[in-house]
Scaffold this active site. Structure first.
Site, PDB file in Angstrom:
ATOM      1  N   HIS A 197      -0.849   1.686   5.561  1.00 23.46           N
ATOM      2  CA  HIS A 197      -0.820   0.536   6.481  1.00 23.46           C
ATOM      3  C   HIS A 197      -0.138   0.865   7.803  1.00 23.46           C
ATOM      4  O   HIS A 197      -0.361   0.161   8.798  1.00 23.46           O
ATOM      5  CB  HIS A 197      -0.035  -0.617   5.858  1.00 23.46           C
ATOM      6  CG  HIS A 197      -0.837  -1.533   4.982  1.00 23.46           C
ATOM      7  ND1 HIS A 197      -2.025  -2.077   5.370  1.00 23.46           N
ATOM      8  CD2 HIS A 197      -0.581  -2.030   3.740  1.00 23.46           C
ATOM      9  CE1 HIS A 197      -2.474  -2.876   4.389  1.00 23.46           C
ATOM     10  NE2 HIS A 197      -1.619  -2.858   3.390  1.00 23.46           N
TER      11      HIS A 197
ATOM     12  N   GLY B 135       5.694  -7.001  -5.488  1.00 24.09           N
ATOM     13  CA  GLY B 135       4.946  -6.028  -4.705  1.00 24.09           C
ATOM     14  C   GLY B 135       5.773  -5.323  -3.654  1.00 24.09           C
ATOM     15  O   GLY B 135       6.961  -5.053  -3.839  1.00 24.09           O
ATOM     16  N   ALA B 136       5.151  -5.050  -2.522  1.00 22.09           N
ATOM     17  CA  ALA B 136       5.810  -4.326  -1.439  1.00 22.09           C
ATOM     18  C   ALA B 136       5.163  -4.768  -0.129  1.00 22.09           C
ATOM     19  O   ALA B 136       4.067  -5.325  -0.133  1.00 22.09           O
ATOM     20  CB  ALA B 136       5.668  -2.823  -1.628  1.00 22.09           C
ATOM     21  N   MET B 137       5.850  -4.530   0.988  1.00 18.02           N
ATOM     22  CA  MET B 137       5.352  -5.005   2.286  1.00 18.02           C
ATOM     23  C   MET B 137       5.491  -3.907   3.326  1.00 18.02           C
ATOM     24  O   MET B 137       6.533  -3.291   3.451  1.00 18.02           O
ATOM     25  CB  MET B 137       6.120  -6.274   2.677  1.00 18.02           C
ATOM     26  CG  MET B 137       5.723  -6.851   4.026  1.00 18.02           C
ATOM     27  SD  MET B 137       3.974  -7.359   4.095  1.00 18.02           S
ATOM     28  CE  MET B 137       3.640  -7.181   5.849  1.00 18.02           C
TER      29      MET B 137
ATOM     30  N   GLU C 212       1.464   1.333   1.213  1.00 14.02           N
ATOM     31  CA  GLU C 212       2.255   0.780   2.328  1.00 14.02           C
ATOM     32  C   GLU C 212       2.293   1.784   3.485  1.00 14.02           C
ATOM     33  O   GLU C 212       2.295   1.398   4.655  1.00 14.02           O
ATOM     34  CB  GLU C 212       3.669   0.430   1.869  1.00 14.02           C
ATOM     35  CG  GLU C 212       3.763  -0.502   0.650  1.00 14.02           C
ATOM     36  CD  GLU C 212       2.899  -1.751   0.744  1.00 14.02           C
ATOM     37  OE1 GLU C 212       2.616  -2.193   1.865  1.00 14.02           O
ATOM     38  OE2 GLU C 212       2.488  -2.274  -0.318  1.00 14.02           O
TER      39      GLU C 212
ATOM     40  N   GLU D  79      -6.220  -4.561   3.388  1.00 15.61           N
ATOM     41  CA  GLU D  79      -5.722  -4.270   2.039  1.00 15.61           C
ATOM     42  C   GLU D  79      -6.598  -3.269   1.306  1.00 15.61           C
ATOM     43  O   GLU D  79      -6.111  -2.349   0.655  1.00 15.61           O
ATOM     44  CB  GLU D  79      -5.605  -5.566   1.231  1.00 15.61           C
ATOM     45  CG  GLU D  79      -4.536  -6.498   1.744  1.00 15.61           C
ATOM     46  CD  GLU D  79      -3.212  -5.782   1.973  1.00 15.61           C
ATOM     47  OE1 GLU D  79      -2.911  -4.801   1.268  1.00 15.61           O
ATOM     48  OE2 GLU D  79      -2.492  -6.186   2.896  1.00 15.61           O
TER      49      GLU D  79
ATOM     50  N   GLU E 252       4.338 -11.791   6.077  1.00 12.16           N
ATOM     51  CA  GLU E 252       2.888 -11.923   6.056  1.00 12.16           C
ATOM     52  C   GLU E 252       2.475 -13.188   5.281  1.00 12.16           C
ATOM     53  O   GLU E 252       2.974 -13.388   4.196  1.00 12.16           O
ATOM     54  CB  GLU E 252       2.252 -10.698   5.394  1.00 12.16           C
ATOM     55  CG  GLU E 252       0.749 -10.653   5.604  1.00 12.16           C
ATOM     56  CD  GLU E 252       0.122  -9.373   5.056  1.00 12.16           C
ATOM     57  OE1 GLU E 252       0.761  -8.689   4.245  1.00 12.16           O
ATOM     58  OE2 GLU E 252      -1.012  -9.102   5.437  1.00 12.16           O
TER      59      GLU E 252
HETATM   60 ZN   LIG Z   1      -1.236  -3.935   1.551  1.00 11.07          ZN
END
Ligand SMILES: [Zn+2]
Length: 817
Positions: A306, A268-270, A303, A325, A132
Site C-alpha cells: 500500500h 487487522g492492520a492499517m 500494508e 485492497e 480509513e
Molecule cells: Zn489493505
C-alpha cells in the site's frame, strides 16, 4: 464553542468531486495535545490548513466531528455555531487561504478514529489513531477525502514518559515548560487524510538499520517478550519486502524510516504512510505456527505494498477501494513467494482466502468486484471476500495473462505517471495495456463489472466454459495438467497453457491420462468440474499430486461441490482427510485442518458429528509428532478430541504450551467438564496480559444457559472482548455446533442485536457482526434474516455480512439434512 450535534453527514462522491474541483490543499500543520489522555479522555487539536481556491468568493466546508473551540479563516473569526453534521461552513474563500480550527474530541473509547486503551496488566495508557475511510476529521479539521492530498506537519504534546510516533521521523523533541514533551515531526510528502497517523504511549521500541532503511517495531510494554521473540523475523521480512517492491516497482520506498506499531484492541492492520499500525494479537502469545507466521508475513507485505499502491498513488474516490485492497493482497502473495521463506503463499491463499470468495460469489451477496460508492458510508459496504480475495485472484489472473515482467512494467508506468497524486482503475488498466500492447477494456468489463464465477468442465477433449448469468464467459488464461498414476504417485504427463475464448475450447492432442486437472497451478478464478474419471482420482488420490497448489486446488474443488450441494460431506471428508494424512506443505496443512473441522462439525448431521470428529482427531493425532505440523495438528486435536487417549496426548503436550492448554479446557468445558481450578491455574501461568479473555472463552463454551448469557453480555453489552483474533476465538467458544438446542435461541438473539447494533466505527461493528455469526439456525431464523436484509434497517456493510451468513447457514442446514 459548539458541539457538532447531529449525526455527521456522510460525504457524497458528488460533494467530493465539487470540492476537489474547487480546492488545492497545500499543507496541514496539526498541533495535538495528548497530555490529558494520561488519565482522561480529551484529545485537543489545532489544525492550520493552507489551501487555494480556484473560484474566489465561493464557499465550501471543512470536515470536523467533535467540539469546535474556535475557527478563523484568513484571520477572520468564523461563526462556530454554524458547525453541524460534522461540517464547518467556509464562506467567501480567497484565492489563497489560511484556515485554523481548534477542536476537542472526547470519544476515545468507541474505536472511532482515536482509541485510548489501558493495559489490563500494568495499567499503562496507549493512544493511537486509525482513519480509513474518514476518521481524520474526528481527530482534527481537514478536507477528509482521498483526492485532496497535502503535506502534513505534526507537532504533538504528550506526557514525558511517552513515545510519539507518526508518519515521518521526529525532527526534535523538546521539554515543555508546562509539563510533558513536544514532538515535532518532519513534513510528510503529499498524503491523503486517511493514511496519516499519531500513536503515543510508553511503547517498547526495537530498531534496526537494514537495506538502507531505518526500521522500527513498537508494542505495549506488557508484550515485550513476544516482540523480542519475533523481531528478527519481522525485520528480515520488512527488509525483504522493501527490496522486492523497490525493485519490482522501480522506485524505492520514499523515506528512510519505516515503523510498525502493534496496538491493542484493533482488528487487522492499517497502511499509514511509513508507520503501519497492527493489531497486537499478531504478536502471538505462544510461538506462532508456520501458517500464522506465513499469514503475518502476508499482512506485513500487504500494508507495505500500500505504501506504493494507495499512499504514493491513491484512489480518487472510494469506488476504487476494492482495487486498493485487492492489489495489496495480490502483491503480498507475489512478494511472499518471490522474496521470503513463505513460498507456498498462493497455495495457502487458495485454501484460506479464495474459498470464501467462491462461497460468497455463489450466493445472494455476490456482486461485481467494482461498484459505485455514492458516499463514504458505503465505502466499506462491499468490503468483503469478493473485494479482497476475488479481486486478488483476478489480478493474479491478469498477471498470468500478461506475463510477470510485462505486468511489472505496466505498474512502473502507473507509479511514474501518478506519483503523489490520485488515479483510477482506468489509469491502471491503461498503463498495463500499454505495457502489454493489448486492449484490456473487455477484460475489465468481463472480470470487474460482472458478478459470479464461471464454471469450466472437461468433456472428452473439449473444455466448456459457462457464465452464471448465461452470458458470454470471460476469457481465461490457465493451465491444464494431465497426470498418470505411477507407483510414486501422480506424475505429470503434460501441463498445457492456454487462453479460452467463448464457451468452447478444443484441446487438440490432449494426452491419455488418469487425471486432467483444470486450472493447474490455480491461475484463474473459476469453479472447475472434473470429468468422471478425473473426479474419482481427485477424490481418492489428490494427496498424490506433486504440487501443494494443486493439492489445495483438488480439496477446494471438492469443497466447492459440497457448498453447492453436488458432493456429500462424507465424500468431502474422505478427500480432505486423505490429503491431510500426508500433506507436506505447512501453509496448506493448517487451513485444510480448519476446513475439515468445519465440515465435520458444522456440515454433518448431528448423529454423525462425534464419529467424524473422531476420524479427524485420529488424523491430527498421527501428525502431532511431526515437528513442522505439530502445532496445527494439536490445535485441531484439541477442537475434535473425544477419546481419553486424545486428552492424554493433549495434556502432555500442553504442559509447555499454554495456548494449547486453553484450547483443551475449552473442549472439556464444551463437553460439560468445566474445571474452575484448571482455569485459575492457567490464568496464573499465562504471561498474556489479555489472558482473562481466554478464561471467559472457556466459560462461554459450557453447555449452560447462564454461561451463554454471561458471554453474550461481554460481547454485545460490555464490548469487553478485544476486536480481531480474540473475538474470533471467543465466538468459536460460544457457538459450539454440538450445543445446537442451547445456542439456537442465541442465534435468534443475534438477529436482534444486528438490527440494533450501534456505537463504534463501522469497521469495528461489521467485525463484531461477522465474527459473532451463529453456526446454527432453523427455518424461522432464515426467514427472519431474509426479512432483515430486504429492509433498510441495516447499514450496508452489516447487511452484506448477514446475507453471507444466511446463505451459508441455508446450505449447511441442507447438508445436515
Ligand atoms: Zn489493505
Amino acid at each position: 464553542m459548539t458541539d457538532s450535534g447531529a449525526t455527521p453527514t456522510s460525504l457524497t462522491e458528488h460533494e467530493a468531486r465539487d470540492r476537489a474541483a474547487l480546492l488545492d490543499v497545500d499543507r496541514y500543520d496539526i498541533r495535538i495535545d495528548l497530555r490529558e489522555l494520561a488519565d482522561g479522555e480529551r484529545w485537543l487539536a489545532t489544525s492550520s490548513i493552507v489551501f487555494s481556491c480556484r473560484r474566489p468568493g465561493t464557499s465550501t466546508f471543512v470536515d470536523i466531528d467533535g467540539e469546535v473551540l474556535s475557527a478563523t479563516l484568513n484571520d477572520i473569526e468564523l461563526d462556530v455555531s454554524k458547525h453541524a453534521g460534522g461540517r464547518l461552513p467556509l464562506p467567501r474563500l480567497a484565492a489563497e487561504n489560511m484556515l485554523t480550527v481548534s477542536s476537542v474530541q472526547t470519544d476515545t473509547g468507541s474505536g472511532n478514529a482515536i482509541l485510548r486503551s489501558v493495559d489490563p496488566q500494568d495499567k499503562l495508557v496507549y493512544v493511537w489513531s486509525t482513519f480509513e475511510p474518514d476518521g481524520a476529521h474526528r481527530a482534527w479539521a481537514c478536507f477528509d477525502q482521498p483526492d485532496l492530498k497535502a503535506v502534513h506537519g505534526f507537532q504533538v504534546s504528550a506526557p514525558t514518559e511517552w513515545t510519539v510516533l507518526s508518519n515521518s521521523a521526529a525532527e526534535v523533541v523538546l521539554d515543555r515548560d508546562d509539563g510533558g514533551r513536544l514532538w515535532i515531526f518532519e513534513d510528510t510528502p503529499r498524503l491523503s487524510s486517511y493514511v496519516v497517523v499519531v500513536n503515543a504511549g510508553p511503547f517498547h521500541a526495537m530498531r534496526d538499520f537494514r537495506g538502507g532503511f531505518s526500521l522500527g517495531l513498537y508494542c505495549r510494554q506488557s508484550l515485550r517478550p513476544f516482540l523480542e521473540r519475533d523481531a528478527a523475523e519481522l525485520f528480515e521480512l520488512t527488509e525483504q519486502g522493501l527490496t522486492f517492491f523497490g525493485e519490482r516497482f522501480a522506485r524505492p520506498f520514499g523515506q528512510e524510516r519505516y515503523d510498525q506499531v502493534f496496538v491493542p484492541d484493533f482488528g487487522g492492520a492499517m497502511e499509514n504512510w511509513g508507520c503501519i499500525t497492527w493489531a497486537d494479537s499478531f504478536l502471538h502469545r505462544v510461538p506462532p505456527t508456520y501458517a500464522q507466521r506465513g499469514f503475518r508475513a502476508l499482512v506485513l507485505l500487504h500494508e507495505m505494498a500500500h505504501q506504493w499502491f494507495g499512499d504514493l498513488v491513491t484512489m480518487r474516490w472510494w469506488d476504487d477501494l476494492w482495487l486498493n485492497e485487492a492489489f495489496a493482497s495480490f502483491a503480498s502473495a507475489w512478494a511472499s513467494v518471490s522474496a521470503t521463506e513463505f513460498t507456498d503463499a498462493w497455495a495457502a491463499f487458495l485454501a484460506q482466502e479464495q474459498l470464501p470468495a467462491y462461497e460468497q460469489d455463489a450466493g445472494p451477496a455476490s456482486h461485481p468486484i467494482r461498484s459505485a460508492v455514492p458516499d463514504v458510508d458505503h465505502a466499506f459496504a462491499s468490503f468483503d471476500a469478493i473485494t479482497y480475495f476475488k479481486g486478488q485472484a483476478v489480478l493474479h489472473q491478469l498477471m498470468a495473462l500478461l506475463g510477470e515482467d510485462t505486468f511489472a512494467q505496466g505498474l512502473q508506468r502507473y507509479f511514474d505517471a501518478h506519483a503523489w497524486g490520485n488515479a483510477t482503475l482506468d489509469d491502471l488498466i491503461d498503463a498495463l495495456g500499454t505495457a502489454a500492447g493489448r486492449d484490456l477494456s473487455s477484460w475489465t468489463a468481463s472480470w470487474l463489472d460482472r458478478a459470479g464465477t464461471d464454471t469450466m468442465s472437461l468433456v472428452g477433449t473439449t473444455l466448456l466454459t459457462s457464465s452464471p448469468d448465461g452470458g458470454e464467459p470471460r476469457r481465461h488464461a490457465l493451465r491444464i495438467g494431465s497426470y498418470a498414476r505411477t507407483p510414486d504417485g501422480l506424475a505429470p504427463v503434460e501441463v498445457r497453457a492456454l487462453e479460452t475464448a467463448g464457451t468452447t475450447t478444443f484441446l487438440l492432442d490432449l494426452p491419455v491420462a488418469d487425471l486432467h486437472l483444470i486450472n493447474d497451478g490455480d491461475l484463474t478464478f473459476a469453479s472447475v468440474r472434473a470429468d468422471e474419471r478425473s473426479l474419482s482420482v481427485l477424490l481418492a488420490e489428490a494427496a498424490q499430486l506433486p504440487d501443494p497448489v494443486n493439492r489445495a486446488l483438488a480439496v477446494s474443488t471438492c469443497w466447492d461441490m459440497l457448498f453447492k450441494g453436488e458432493l456429500s460431506t462424507g465424500d468431502f471428508l474422505d478427500c480432505v482427510l486423505a490429503v491431510l494424512a500426508t500433506e507436506s506443505s505447512p501453509g496448506v496443512v493448517q487451513p485444510l485442518f480448519t476446513l475439515a473441522l468445519r465440515a465435520a462439525e458444522q456440515w454433518s448431521p448431528a448423529v454423525l458429528v462425534p464419529r467424524r470428529l473422531t476420524r479427524l482427531a485420529e488424523v491430527a493425532a498421527a501428525r502431532a509428532d511431526q515437528p513442522e505440523h505439530r502445532l496445527p495438528a494439536l490445535q485441531t486435536l484439541a477442537a475434535a478430541a473425544t477419546a481419553p487417549e486424545h486428552f492424554e496426548l493433549l495434556d502432555a503436550a500442553a504442559t509447555d504450551d499454554v495456548d494449547l492448554a486453553w484450547r483443551v479446557e475449552v473442549r472439556r468445558a464444551s463437553l460439560g467438564r468445566y474445571d474452575e481450578a484448571a482455569v485459575a491455574a492457567l490464568l496464573a501461568r499465562d504471561p498474556d496480559p489479555d489472558a482473562r479473555v481466554r478464561a471467559w472463552g472457556v466459560s462461554a463454551a459450557r453447555p449452560l444457559e447462564e454461561a451463554k448469557a454471561e458471554a453474550w453480555d461481554r460481547v454485545w453489552r460490555e464490548r469487553a472482548v478485544p476486536a480481531g483474533q480474540p473475538l474470533v476465538d471467543f465466538a468459536q467458544c460460544f457457538w459450539r455446533p454440538v450445543q445446537h438446542e442451547l445456542v439456537l435461541p442465541w442465534a435468534h438473539r443475534y438477529l436482534d442485536e444486528v438490527a440494533e447494533v450501534s456505537g463504534g466505527g463501522l469497521l469495528a461493528l461489521s467485525g463484531l457482526v461477522r465474527h459473532m455469526r451463529p453456526t446454527t439456525a432453523d427455518q424461522e431464523w432464515l426467514g427472519r434474516a431474509q426479512d432483515l436484509t430486504e429492509g433498510d434497517a441495516l447499514a450496508p456493510a452489516i447487511r452484506t455480512v448477514v446475507r453471507i451468513v444466511a446463505d451459508q447457514l441455508t446450505r449447511m442446514l441442507d447438508a445436515r439434512a
